[in-house]
Motif scaffolding. Structure first.
Motif, short mmCIF file in Angstrom:
data_model
loop_
_atom_site.label_atom_id
_atom_site.label_comp_id
_atom_site.label_asym_id
_atom_site.label_seq_id
_atom_site.Cartn_x
_atom_site.Cartn_y
_atom_site.Cartn_z
N ARG A 62 58.02 21.16 35.12
CA ARG A 62 58.85 22.30 35.55
C ARG A 62 57.97 23.46 35.99
NH1 ARG A 62 61.97 24.68 30.93
NH2 ARG A 62 60.00 25.73 30.75
N ASN A 63 56.93 23.75 35.23
CA ASN A 63 56.02 24.85 35.60
C ASN A 63 55.29 24.54 36.90
OD1 ASN A 63 56.79 26.18 33.29
ND2 ASN A 63 54.96 25.64 32.13
N MET A 64 54.89 23.29 37.06
CA MET A 64 54.20 22.89 38.28
C MET A 64 55.14 22.99 39.49
SD MET A 64 51.97 19.69 36.92
CE MET A 64 50.67 19.64 38.17
N ARG A 65 56.40 22.64 39.30
CA ARG A 65 57.38 22.76 40.37
C ARG A 65 57.53 24.21 40.80
NH1 ARG A 65 62.92 22.50 38.21
NH2 ARG A 65 62.29 24.63 37.78
N ASP A 66 57.64 25.10 39.81
CA ASP A 66 57.78 26.52 40.11
C ASP A 66 56.55 27.05 40.86
OD1 ASP A 66 60.20 26.36 38.82
OD2 ASP A 66 59.50 27.35 36.99
N GLU A 67 55.38 26.60 40.45
CA GLU A 67 54.15 27.03 41.11
C GLU A 67 54.10 26.51 42.55
OE1 GLU A 67 50.68 29.18 41.41
OE2 GLU A 67 52.13 29.17 39.77
N ALA A 68 54.56 25.27 42.75
CA ALA A 68 54.58 24.68 44.10
C ALA A 68 55.55 25.43 45.02
CB ALA A 68 54.97 23.20 44.01
N ARG A 101 56.13 28.70 44.78
CA ARG A 101 55.46 29.98 45.09
C ARG A 101 54.24 29.80 46.00
NH1 ARG A 101 56.60 30.79 39.62
NH2 ARG A 101 54.51 30.19 38.99
N ARG A 102 53.49 28.70 45.79
CA ARG A 102 52.24 28.49 46.52
C ARG A 102 52.28 27.13 47.22
NH1 ARG A 102 48.12 28.76 41.92
NH2 ARG A 102 47.02 27.48 43.42
N PRO A 103 52.59 27.10 48.50
CA PRO A 103 52.69 25.82 49.22
C PRO A 103 51.44 24.94 49.11
CG PRO A 103 53.59 27.57 50.56
CD PRO A 103 52.95 28.23 49.36
N ASN A 104 50.26 25.53 48.99
CA ASN A 104 49.04 24.72 48.85
C ASN A 104 49.02 23.92 47.55
OD1 ASN A 104 48.11 25.69 51.26
ND2 ASN A 104 46.76 27.23 50.37
N TYR A 105 49.80 24.33 46.58
CA TYR A 105 49.85 23.67 45.27
C TYR A 105 50.75 22.43 45.30
CZ TYR A 105 49.92 23.48 40.15
OH TYR A 105 49.77 23.10 38.85
N ARG A 106 51.50 22.24 46.36
CA ARG A 106 52.47 21.15 46.43
C ARG A 106 51.83 19.78 46.31
NH1 ARG A 106 56.23 24.04 50.92
NH2 ARG A 106 57.05 25.59 49.46
N VAL A 107 50.64 19.60 46.82
CA VAL A 107 49.97 18.30 46.72
C VAL A 107 49.65 17.98 45.25
CG1 VAL A 107 47.61 19.15 47.12
CG2 VAL A 107 48.22 16.82 47.74
N ILE A 108 49.32 18.99 44.47
CA ILE A 108 49.04 18.78 43.04
C ILE A 108 50.32 18.39 42.32
CG2 ILE A 108 48.29 19.94 40.92
CD1 ILE A 108 46.47 21.65 42.80
N TYR A 109 51.41 19.08 42.64
CA TYR A 109 52.71 18.75 42.03
C TYR A 109 53.15 17.34 42.41
CZ TYR A 109 57.74 19.09 41.03
OH TYR A 109 59.00 18.86 40.57
N ALA A 110 52.97 16.97 43.68
CA ALA A 110 53.33 15.63 44.13
C ALA A 110 52.52 14.58 43.38
CB ALA A 110 53.11 15.49 45.63
N HIS A 111 51.25 14.85 43.16
CA HIS A 111 50.40 13.92 42.40
C HIS A 111 50.91 13.78 40.96
CE1 HIS A 111 46.91 11.81 40.91
NE2 HIS A 111 46.78 12.74 39.99
N ALA A 112 51.23 14.91 40.34
CA ALA A 112 51.72 14.87 38.96
C ALA A 112 53.02 14.07 38.86
CB ALA A 112 51.94 16.30 38.44
N LEU A 113 53.92 14.23 39.83
CA LEU A 113 55.16 13.46 39.83
C LEU A 113 54.88 11.97 40.00
CD1 LEU A 113 57.65 15.60 41.92
CD2 LEU A 113 57.70 15.17 39.47
N ALA A 114 53.94 11.63 40.88
CA ALA A 114 53.60 10.22 41.10
C ALA A 114 53.04 9.61 39.83
CB ALA A 114 52.61 10.09 42.25
N VAL A 115 52.15 10.31 39.16
CA VAL A 115 51.56 9.80 37.91
C VAL A 115 52.64 9.65 36.84
CG1 VAL A 115 49.98 10.35 36.03
CG2 VAL A 115 49.25 10.65 38.39
N ALA A 116 53.52 10.64 36.72
CA ALA A 116 54.59 10.55 35.72
C ALA A 116 55.48 9.35 36.02
CB ALA A 116 55.42 11.84 35.72
N HIS A 117 55.77 9.12 37.28
CA HIS A 117 56.62 7.98 37.66
C HIS A 117 55.93 6.65 37.34
CE1 HIS A 117 59.55 5.62 39.81
NE2 HIS A 117 58.59 5.10 40.55
N MET A 118 54.65 6.54 37.64
CA MET A 118 53.92 5.30 37.38
C MET A 118 53.84 5.01 35.88
SD MET A 118 50.84 5.16 40.19
CE MET A 118 50.11 6.71 39.74
N GLU A 119 53.83 6.05 35.07
CA GLU A 119 53.77 5.88 33.62
C GLU A 119 55.17 5.75 32.99
OE1 GLU A 119 51.38 9.05 32.11
OE2 GLU A 119 49.54 8.23 33.00
#
Length: 85
Positions: free
Chosen positions: A11-17, A19-37
């Motif tokens: 949730r915090n990463m989503r909010d940061e993404a 506010r800061r479009p450059n952070y979206r790739v980090i959030y996308a990675h976190a979602l992918a890892v969460a999904h794989m696990e």
């Protein structure tokens, strides 16, 4: 980030993404890892607490408990939630 629950981190990463479009790739990675696990719906999501409480209430004979379970599961899957009553 130890000690912070997965749900809160995502949730915090989503909010940061937002506010800061450059952070979206980090959030996308976190979602992918969460999904794989197997944690796309975080197992520490607040709705689980309500579901477990409703299961206990259903075992004790509360007729409203099944509606609560259905409502919280719909919320977990981002589906429209049926109004109570």
């Amino acid at each position: 980030m130890t000690g912070i629950k997965l749900y809160k981190r995502l949730r915090n990463m989503r909010d940061e993404a937002i506010r800061r479009p450059n952070y979206r790739v980090i959030y996308a990675h976190a979602l992918a890892v969460a999904h794989m696990e197997g944690h796309l719906i975080a197992d520490d999501h607040p709705a689980w607490e309500a579901i477990y409480a409703a299961i206990r209430a259903a075992r004790e004979g509360d007729p409203e408990a099944l509606d609560t379970i259905e409502r919280e599961i719909a919320r977990l899957h981002d589906r429209p939630v049926k109004p109570t009553g």
